[in-house]
Scaffold this motif. Structure first.
Motif, PDB file in Angstrom:
ATOM      1  N   UNK A   1     -16.321  16.346  28.116  1.00 38.32           N
ATOM      2  CA  UNK A   1     -17.222  15.771  29.116  1.00 38.32           C
ATOM      3  C   UNK A   1     -18.317  16.726  29.550  1.00 38.32           C
ATOM      4  N   UNK A   2     -18.193  18.028  29.137  1.00 38.58           N
ATOM      5  CA  UNK A   2     -19.189  18.978  29.623  1.00 38.58           C
ATOM      6  C   UNK A   2     -20.489  18.895  28.849  1.00 38.58           C
ATOM      7  N   UNK A   3     -20.530  18.168  27.721  1.00 39.88           N
ATOM      8  CA  UNK A   3     -21.774  18.111  26.949  1.00 39.88           C
ATOM      9  C   UNK A   3     -22.718  17.093  27.576  1.00 39.88           C
ATOM     10  N   UNK A   4     -23.259  17.504  28.709  1.00 40.91           N
ATOM     11  CA  UNK A   4     -24.240  16.654  29.361  1.00 40.91           C
ATOM     12  C   UNK A   4     -25.389  17.487  29.845  1.00 40.91           C
ATOM     13  N   UNK A   5     -25.372  18.778  29.507  1.00 34.05           N
ATOM     14  CA  UNK A   5     -26.340  19.702  30.048  1.00 34.05           C
ATOM     15  C   UNK A   5     -27.727  19.536  29.503  1.00 34.05           C
ATOM     16  N   UNK A   6     -27.920  18.790  28.410  1.00 34.30           N
ATOM     17  CA  UNK A   6     -29.239  18.640  27.812  1.00 34.30           C
ATOM     18  C   UNK A   6     -29.867  17.302  28.159  1.00 34.30           C
ATOM     19  N   UNK A   7     -29.399  16.706  29.253  1.00 36.00           N
ATOM     20  CA  UNK A   7     -30.050  15.485  29.691  1.00 36.00           C
ATOM     21  C   UNK A   7     -29.212  14.254  29.533  1.00 36.00           C
ATOM     22  N   UNK A   8     -28.053  14.362  28.859  1.00 41.45           N
ATOM     23  CA  UNK A   8     -27.208  13.190  28.682  1.00 41.45           C
ATOM     24  C   UNK A   8     -26.428  12.978  29.961  1.00 41.45           C
ATOM     25  N   UNK A   9     -26.644  11.931  30.649  1.00 43.18           N
ATOM     26  CA  UNK A   9     -26.020  11.665  31.943  1.00 43.18           C
ATOM     27  C   UNK A   9     -25.320  10.317  31.906  1.00 43.18           C
ATOM     28  N   UNK A  10     -24.619  10.040  32.952  1.00 44.75           N
ATOM     29  CA  UNK A  10     -23.922   8.755  33.059  1.00 44.75           C
ATOM     30  C   UNK A  10     -24.126   8.208  34.449  1.00 44.75           C
ATOM     31  N   UNK A  11     -24.196   6.901  34.545  1.00 40.72           N
ATOM     32  CA  UNK A  11     -24.368   6.287  35.864  1.00 40.72           C
ATOM     33  C   UNK A  11     -23.030   5.897  36.471  1.00 40.72           C
ATOM     34  N   UNK A  12     -21.964   6.542  36.015  1.00 41.55           N
ATOM     35  CA  UNK A  12     -20.648   6.297  36.596  1.00 41.55           C
ATOM     36  C   UNK A  12     -20.466   7.140  37.846  1.00 41.55           C
ATOM     37  N   UNK A  13     -19.588   6.721  38.757  1.00 47.98           N
ATOM     38  CA  UNK A  13     -19.321   7.514  39.966  1.00 47.98           C
ATOM     39  C   UNK A  13     -18.826   8.904  39.589  1.00 47.98           C
ATOM     40  N   UNK A  14     -19.260   9.894  40.351  1.00 41.12           N
ATOM     41  CA  UNK A  14     -18.894  11.279  40.072  1.00 41.12           C
ATOM     42  C   UNK A  14     -18.424  11.956  41.349  1.00 41.12           C
ATOM     43  N   UNK A  15     -17.305  12.663  41.270  1.00 40.77           N
ATOM     44  CA  UNK A  15     -16.773  13.355  42.440  1.00 40.77           C
ATOM     45  C   UNK A  15     -17.690  14.495  42.863  1.00 40.77           C
ATOM     46  N   UNK A  16     -17.761  14.714  44.180  1.00 40.27           N
ATOM     47  CA  UNK A  16     -18.594  15.778  44.710  1.00 40.27           C
ATOM     48  C   UNK A  16     -18.044  17.158  44.394  1.00 40.27           C
ATOM     49  N   UNK A  17     -18.890  18.141  44.535  1.00 38.23           N
ATOM     50  CA  UNK A  17     -18.513  19.520  44.226  1.00 38.23           C
ATOM     51  C   UNK A  17     -17.566  20.076  45.284  1.00 38.23           C
ATOM     52  N   UNK A  18     -16.523  20.774  44.859  1.00 38.88           N
ATOM     53  CA  UNK A  18     -15.617  21.435  45.797  1.00 38.88           C
ATOM     54  C   UNK A  18     -16.239  22.758  46.258  1.00 38.88           C
ATOM     55  N   UNK A  19     -15.916  23.170  47.479  1.00 37.57           N
ATOM     56  CA  UNK A  19     -16.488  24.371  48.076  1.00 37.57           C
ATOM     57  C   UNK A  19     -15.383  25.375  48.369  1.00 37.57           C
TER      58      UNK A  19
END
Length: 369
Positions: A98-116
């Motif tokens: 799932x990490x191969x999205x860094x070159x612009x490939x995105x998804x319009x599915x819900x995504x969990x927020x970043x943990x702090x």
């Protein structure tokens, strides 16, 4: 027609390379030549296609066996040959996950927020007694003006007419079926005509929040508290991330902690060490008396049960360990020097035998009285 290169040469691997070596080699080339990273570069696009074609053949035992035996000709006219459609998304997902999205490939599915993560420094006393602490956390939250939609209240959000809400557009280019980020909606699948002015159409804003956290008795360095849902807001309706609070305990002037035990030191005179005495030592709650037995040596450790740190989430307490330091006087009177010289005389026997000890000479034999 340009002659095809050897697939092993394309991936720069030996003919006996295993599956992991082949995947690693392809991953390196895919990152380097991916079209989203090299937009408009036809040469990079061709190299990407060539590497993907090579990987698709060499990753599959049946295709690889036919290629090793017959070369490129062995793949012609078969389901493993040039007419075979390769789904690029499947290959990239297999290699990169799932990490191969860094070159612009995105998804319009819900995504969990970043943990702090938050580092909280407390004193040893606060770790001993426990406390309730209020911390301030900067984080990203859902915009309250648009409820995270990114659109002005009362306005509509339209489905992207180019990708029909998928966030990606698919193109077939001979050997490949490629999915790319939709250029119209940038992968969101929706078109916002009237962006929310509070969040500039992002649907999220940065704020500072005060949170209360209960610190248990006995916490130690690197103790962690995970606050579920207190991280940054998710996107497209995804859940928020978590907040991880990591405890750090400041060094103490008097005590050193090892597990649940506390270590400190106490100074006594060599006379007190020889005869024994009672002294006052400090524990974390105050002061208490400690009996020092006669004959105590420098560096001896005396243990006081139950006066250390409480065990984390338990009723058990560690010990207080007092290390004895014996002070030697820097200046002596004539009488004191004479007494010490007698103490160091050859006839002095540590066990008090024969000619008698220094203490017998000094105080007399108490058994004769």
């Amino acid at each position: 027609m340009q002659q095809k290169r050897d697939y092993y040469d394309v991936l720069n691997v030996s003919r006996d390379a295993d599956e992991n070596e082949i995947k690693k080699a392809y991953r390196k080339l895919a990152v380097k030549y991916h079209p989203d990273k090299n937009q408009g570069d036809k040469d990079a696009e061709e190299k990407f296609k060539e590497a993907t074609e090579a990987y698709d053949v060499l990753r599959t035992p049946e295709k690889r066996q036919r290629y090793d035996q017959y070369g490129h000709a062995g793949l012609e006219g078969t389901t493993a040959g040039y007419g075979y459609g390769v789904n690029l998304d499947d290959i990239l997902s297999e290699v990169f996950g799932d990490v191969f999205g860094g070159f612009g490939r995105t998804s319009n599915r819900p995504k969990q927020g970043r943990s702090l993560q938050y580092s909280l420094e407390i004193s040893l006393e606060e770790a001993y007694y426990g406390k309730e602490e209020t911390i301030e956390i900067p984080r990203i939250e859902s915009c309250p003006e648009c409820n995270g939609s990114g659109a002005e209240r009362g306005s509509t959000i339209d489905t992207c007419p180019q990708c029909y809400g998928q966030g990606q557009v698919t193109q077939s280019q001979g050997f490949f079926t490629m999915s790319r980020t939709c250029p119209r909606c940038q992968g969101e699948g929706e078109i916002i005509k009237n962006p929310c002015r509070n969040c500039n159409g992002q649907g999220r804003i940065r704020v500072k929040r005060e949170l209360k956290i209960k610190i248990d008795k006995g916490v130690d360095n690197r103790t962690e508290y995970r606050l579920r849902g207190q991280g940054e807001a998710g996107t497209l309706g995804g859940p928020p991330g978590d907040l991880l609070v990591v405890i750090h305990i400041k060094p103490h002037q008097t005590f050193t902690r090892e597990g649940n035990d506390l270590y400190t030191s106490a100074k006594i005179s060599f006379i007190q060490a020889a005869l024994g005495t009672t002294i006052e030592v400090r524990n974390i709650e105050g002061v208490q008396e400690l009996d020092v037995p006669a004959g105590t040596q420098y560096g001896d450790q005396l243990r006081i049960k139950g006066k250390g740190m409480p065990r984390y989430r338990s009723s058990y307490f560690g010990d207080l360990v007092v290390q004895i330091e014996i002070e030697t006087p820097r200046k002596l009177t004539t009488q004191q020097r004479t007494l010490l010289e007698h103490f160091d005389a050859p006839e002095y026997k540590p066990d008090g035998s024969e000619n008698g000890s220094f203490w017998e000479k000094l105080f007399g034999n108490q058994d004769d009285k």
